[in-house]
Motif scaffolding. Sequence first.
Motif, PDB file in Angstrom:
ATOM      1  N   LEU A   1      -4.613  -0.948   5.102  1.00  0.00           N
ATOM      2  CA  LEU A   1      -3.421  -1.008   5.800  1.00  0.00           C
ATOM      3  C   LEU A   1      -3.270  -2.554   6.216  1.00  0.00           C
ATOM      4  CD1 LEU A   1      -3.147   2.326   7.973  1.00  0.00           C
ATOM      5  CD2 LEU A   1      -1.386   1.666   6.089  1.00  0.00           C
TER       6      LEU A   1
ATOM      7  N   VAL B   1       7.714  -1.138   6.640  1.00  0.00           N
ATOM      8  CA  VAL B   1       7.422  -0.004   6.152  1.00  0.00           C
ATOM      9  C   VAL B   1       8.842   0.582   5.437  1.00  0.00           C
ATOM     10  CG1 VAL B   1       6.806   2.570   6.692  1.00  0.00           C
ATOM     11  CG2 VAL B   1       5.393   0.829   7.773  1.00  0.00           C
TER      12      VAL B   1
ATOM     13  N   LEU C   1       0.875  -1.258   0.077  1.00  0.00           N
ATOM     14  CA  LEU C   1      -0.024   0.062   0.055  1.00  0.00           C
ATOM     15  C   LEU C   1       1.030   1.298  -0.089  1.00  0.00           C
ATOM     16  CD1 LEU C   1      -2.958   1.021   0.176  1.00  0.00           C
ATOM     17  CD2 LEU C   1      -2.570   1.367   2.560  1.00  0.00           C
TER      18      LEU C   1
ATOM     19  N   VAL D   1       4.040  -1.149   3.583  1.00  0.00           N
ATOM     20  CA  VAL D   1       3.508   0.258   3.364  1.00  0.00           C
ATOM     21  C   VAL D   1       4.779   1.015   2.987  1.00  0.00           C
ATOM     22  CG1 VAL D   1       2.509   2.329   4.170  1.00  0.00           C
ATOM     23  CG2 VAL D   1       1.802  -0.109   5.072  1.00  0.00           C
TER      24      VAL D   1
END
Length: 195
Positions: free
Chosen positions: A72, A111, A9, A78
């Motif tokens: 999420l 992330v 994402l 991410v």
Amino acid sequence: MRTDSINILAISGSTRKSSSNINLIKAIALLTAENFSVSIFDGLTELPHFNPDLDYGQVPEDEKVAGFRKQLRDADAVLICTPEYAVGVPGTLKNAIDWTVSTMEFSKKPVALITASTAGSRGHQSLLGTLLIIESKISVDTQLLISGIQTKLNSDFHITDEDTLKKVNQLISALTSIVKGEIQESQLLPAPLLN
Ligand SMILES: Cc1cc2nc3c(=O)[nH]c(=O)nc-3n(C[C@H](O)[C@H](O)[C@H](O)COP(=O)(O)O)c2cc1C
């Protein structure tokens, strides 16, 4: 796209139409087309202003907030690409992240953070601290500051600066390793000390 693709994402801290951060996400999607499936979150400006009184458990969950949280949760990782605004984190992006503090969607989530800006170091450090305090899995290689982004990316979504391209490829490979569990906890960046 392969069925074993890593679902990413991607969130741009800039919602500007010809944003270099959105273009950078598209460049990364092209570079990783074999292994990553990149969805760009396009609801940043539609999220309500964060207010703890409206947060999870207090009142029925806002539809847009619920959708963001689900995207999420569903993502393997991410990717955040953002400019710095007024030596800080763009408000729309920080607002979105604040909606995840109580529900912890970033906790244990791999992330990658890229600050792509004119300068960017202060916004980068600030956002890195925020992401680490909410328990994102970030290593030194999955965070990158690209200053002078305007001269390093073309409008066809290609990174034209050789050194930047090399660093972005390193970031992609490091993010892949975190998603695959090939990185020890000790290799991840620690949460900042609060005082
Ligand atoms: C309101 C505003 C504040 C800005 N403040 C900074 C700043 O503090 N540091 C910086 O490096 N760039 C700053 N910039 C310039 C942005 O880094 C630059 O416009 C960048 O390309 C924006 O990213 P985008 O192309 O993805 O929209 C600012 C731009 C705007 C619109």
